[in-house]
Design an enzyme around this catalytic site. Sequence first.
Site, PDB file in Angstrom:
ATOM      1  CG  PHE A  51     -15.714  81.842  30.866  1.00  0.00           C
ATOM      2  CD1 PHE A  51     -14.492  81.148  30.384  1.00  0.00           C
ATOM      3  CD2 PHE A  51     -15.797  81.644  31.850  1.00  0.00           C
ATOM      4  CE1 PHE A  51     -13.787  81.179  30.932  1.00  0.00           C
ATOM      5  CE2 PHE A  51     -14.911  82.099  32.919  1.00  0.00           C
ATOM      6  CZ  PHE A  51     -13.409  81.775  32.142  1.00  0.00           C
ATOM      7  CG  LEU A  74     -15.167  78.258  36.238  1.00  0.00           C
ATOM      8  CD1 LEU A  74     -13.490  77.641  36.164  1.00  0.00           C
ATOM      9  CD2 LEU A  74     -14.277  79.825  36.864  1.00  0.00           C
ATOM     10  N   GLY A 111     -43.470 106.408  43.730  1.00  0.00           N
ATOM     11  CA  GLY A 111     -44.675 104.931  43.224  1.00  0.00           C
ATOM     12  C   GLY A 111     -44.771 104.048  42.437  1.00  0.00           C
ATOM     13  CD  GLU A 158     -17.427  87.884  33.298  1.00  0.00           C
ATOM     14  OE1 GLU A 158     -16.243  88.291  33.063  1.00  0.00           O
ATOM     15  OE2 GLU A 158     -18.423  88.124  32.131  1.00  0.00           O
ATOM     16  CB  SER A 218     -19.573  92.423  45.775  1.00  0.00           C
ATOM     17  OG  SER A 218     -19.880  92.982  44.750  1.00  0.00           O
ATOM     18  CD  GLU A 219     -20.263  88.947  49.058  1.00  0.00           C
ATOM     19  OE1 GLU A 219     -20.192  88.390  47.556  1.00  0.00           O
ATOM     20  OE2 GLU A 219     -20.020  90.025  49.194  1.00  0.00           O
TER      21      GLU A 219
HETATM   22  N1  CAA Z   1      -3.975  85.137  35.724  1.00  0.00           N
HETATM   23  C1  CAA Z   1      -3.538  84.490  35.718  1.00  0.00           C
HETATM   24  N2  CAA Z   1      -3.172  83.517  36.713  1.00  0.00           N
HETATM   25  C2  CAA Z   1      -3.713  83.414  37.960  1.00  0.00           C
HETATM   26  C3  CAA Z   1      -4.108  84.794  38.366  1.00  0.00           C
HETATM   27  C4  CAA Z   1      -4.950  86.086  37.220  1.00  0.00           C
HETATM   28  N3  CAA Z   1      -5.435  87.102  37.247  1.00  0.00           N
HETATM   29  N4  CAA Z   1      -5.214  84.428  39.936  1.00  0.00           N
HETATM   30  C5  CAA Z   1      -4.547  83.256  40.063  1.00  0.00           C
HETATM   31  N5  CAA Z   1      -3.790  82.570  39.496  1.00  0.00           N
HETATM   32  C6  CAA Z   1      -3.074  81.444  39.534  1.00  0.00           C
HETATM   33  C7  CAA Z   1      -2.679  81.325  40.715  1.00  0.00           C
HETATM   34  O1  CAA Z   1      -1.359  82.190  39.284  1.00  0.00           O
HETATM   35  C8  CAA Z   1      -2.047  80.103  40.252  1.00  0.00           C
HETATM   36  O2  CAA Z   1      -1.388  79.689  39.286  1.00  0.00           O
HETATM   37  P1  CAA Z   1      -0.431  78.443  40.135  1.00  0.00           P
HETATM   38  O3  CAA Z   1      -0.259  78.109  40.937  1.00  0.00           O
HETATM   39  O4  CAA Z   1       0.209  77.786  39.084  1.00  0.00           O
HETATM   40  O5  CAA Z   1       1.340  79.907  40.294  1.00  0.00           O
HETATM   41  C9  CAA Z   1      -3.655  79.280  40.281  1.00  0.00           C
HETATM   42  O6  CAA Z   1      -4.587  80.573  39.695  1.00  0.00           O
HETATM   43  C10 CAA Z   1      -4.754  79.616  41.610  1.00  0.00           C
HETATM   44  O7  CAA Z   1      -4.087  81.450  42.480  1.00  0.00           O
HETATM   45  P2  CAA Z   1      -5.328  81.290  43.678  1.00  0.00           P
HETATM   46  O8  CAA Z   1      -4.140  80.469  44.752  1.00  0.00           O
HETATM   47  O9  CAA Z   1      -4.948  82.885  44.028  1.00  0.00           O
HETATM   48  O10 CAA Z   1      -6.335  80.866  43.489  1.00  0.00           O
HETATM   49  P3  CAA Z   1      -7.559  80.799  44.772  1.00  0.00           P
HETATM   50  O11 CAA Z   1      -8.097  79.199  44.652  1.00  0.00           O
HETATM   51  O12 CAA Z   1      -7.172  80.510  45.927  1.00  0.00           O
HETATM   52  O13 CAA Z   1      -8.988  81.188  43.526  1.00  0.00           O
HETATM   53  C11 CAA Z   1     -10.437  82.761  43.268  1.00  0.00           C
HETATM   54  C12 CAA Z   1      -8.736  82.259  43.738  1.00  0.00           C
HETATM   55  C13 CAA Z   1      -9.992  84.823  43.697  1.00  0.00           C
HETATM   56  C14 CAA Z   1     -11.122  82.313  44.766  1.00  0.00           C
HETATM   57  C15 CAA Z   1     -10.796  82.118  42.244  1.00  0.00           C
HETATM   58  O14 CAA Z   1     -11.239  81.072  42.725  1.00  0.00           O
HETATM   59  C16 CAA Z   1     -11.943  83.330  42.109  1.00  0.00           C
HETATM   60  O15 CAA Z   1     -11.836  83.910  41.220  1.00  0.00           O
HETATM   61  N6  CAA Z   1     -13.197  82.519  42.376  1.00  0.00           N
HETATM   62  C17 CAA Z   1     -14.103  83.395  41.519  1.00  0.00           C
HETATM   63  C18 CAA Z   1     -14.846  82.661  40.007  1.00  0.00           C
HETATM   64  C19 CAA Z   1     -15.938  83.217  39.054  1.00  0.00           C
HETATM   65  O16 CAA Z   1     -15.392  83.976  38.809  1.00  0.00           O
HETATM   66  N7  CAA Z   1     -16.617  82.586  38.306  1.00  0.00           N
HETATM   67  C20 CAA Z   1     -17.719  82.775  37.456  1.00  0.00           C
HETATM   68  C21 CAA Z   1     -17.949  82.139  36.465  1.00  0.00           C
HETATM   69  S1  CAA Z   1     -17.808  83.186  35.397  1.00  0.00           S
HETATM   70  C22 CAA Z   1     -19.746  83.174  35.198  1.00  0.00           C
HETATM   71  O17 CAA Z   1     -19.722  84.388  36.145  1.00  0.00           O
HETATM   72  C23 CAA Z   1     -20.085  84.127  34.028  1.00  0.00           C
HETATM   73  C24 CAA Z   1     -21.360  83.004  32.720  1.00  0.00           C
HETATM   74  O18 CAA Z   1     -21.139  83.209  32.150  1.00  0.00           O
HETATM   75  C25 CAA Z   1     -19.982  81.701  32.946  1.00  0.00           C
END
Ligand code: CAA
Length: 380
Positions: free
Chosen positions: A121, A123, A338, A361, A364-365
């Site tokens: 994934f 992102l 130890g 993913e 915690s914040e």
């Molecule tokens: N399901 C569906 N849609 C959602 C949703 C959900 N749970 N949560 C938000 N949305 C949608 C909203 O409806 C909105 O869409 P519309 O404008 O079309 O209605 C859009 O997403 C934006 O929503 P927010 O304004 O709430 O979003 P934000 O920009 O404030 O971000 C956040 C919120 C929770 C901080 C988010 O950015 C987030 O989760 N960040 C962390 C990302 C993350 O977890 N990264 C980990 C990557 S993967 C990994 O770590 C493992 C690997 O193997 C790579």
Amino acid sequence: MMLAEQYKEIRDMVKKFSDSEVAPLAQKIDHEGHLPKEIIGKLAENGFLGSYVPEEYGGAGMDYMSYALIVEEISRNCASTGVFVSAHTSLGIWPILNFGTEAQKKKYLPKMAAGEWIGCFCLSEPNAGSDAGSLTTFAEDKGDHWEINGVKNWITNGKEAGVCIVFAKTKKTPDYKGISAFIVETSTPGFSIIKEEDKLGIRGSSTCQLAFDKVKVPKDALLGEPEKGFRIAMATLDGGRIGIASQALGIAQGAFDYAIRYTKQRVQFGAPLSDLQGIQFMLADMSTKIGASRLLIYHASSLKDAELPYSKESAQAKLMASESAMWVTTKAIQLCGGNGYTKEYPVERYFRDAKITEIYEGTSEVQRMVIASNELKAVH
Ligand code: CAA
């Protein structure tokens, strides 16, 4: 919350597999820093790489609760193997299963369930972690195909992956609104692994920085609708967080079981450590945090299986389970004294493996942001 009979059977089956096939390899996987091919084959043979993929697409046709039990039981012995299963299933397979066209499902799911194509994934980026919406990877519409350019960071299974779910902007917006999702095969020219991270824990799981340099993908590589990719990412992470919560629970349970056995056989002051009330209090607190994590995970999983909203509950499960895993593994080292601090004993591995569950993913914040935003919306 009692487990229904069907889940007890699944748990027993995975427990047997985990104790006989995963446990003997766990220390080696940590030392050598990779998963042996044989273990990936055995995970596939047992249906653990396509647990909730419907049988018509070559999967085991189970539900999400069963998947959570699988990740927990495997992680109880080896968190690297646990996250391999979790990232492949909930981050690689789930978005295709839920947002893919029939042709995409038929093309990818059978091979992914069979472990021939491992999923990842994509992102996060060097400058877009918690603020995922600010990513800058771009997919340009070239008429008869898309051309993807960008760099992705912290990609679990990056080394093993045959299929990536890639989030890229198709419109240059500063926020999430221009993001689309794509299915990209790693055999496509222009895809490469820039580096594999050298990490504190989950050392057997690959975490890679990936380059997409003029990667040409067909028009039908688009997953879901254009510019709706952020929703796909968020919805996928809602489920993924149950997987990581289950991984954290498995880590905590593994460390706890070891600490219990240790305190029962370790004699100090003329009696086993477990006779001391101070030690028993510590064990009681560990047990309670593990129990609370388990309930939150089962609750979130059952909501997901019932197709009810579970975004807040999965964030709560991940927050509780990951912070509990960090706490429980710290205490497990303390109880083993130890010895617990040395690599001869497995608790230091559980401690190192626990830390990442508070980070990936969604930190915690970020879980707290999701929980608070749901609560604020719910009460008027
Ligand atoms: N399901 C569906 N849609 C959602 C949703 C959900 N749970 N949560 C938000 N949305 C949608 C909203 O409806 C909105 O869409 P519309 O404008 O079309 O209605 C859009 O997403 C934006 O929503 P927010 O304004 O709430 O979003 P934000 O920009 O404030 O971000 C956040 C919120 C929770 C901080 C988010 O950015 C987030 O989760 N960040 C962390 C990302 C993350 O977890 N990264 C980990 C990557 S993967 C990994 O770590 C493992 C690997 O193997 C790579």
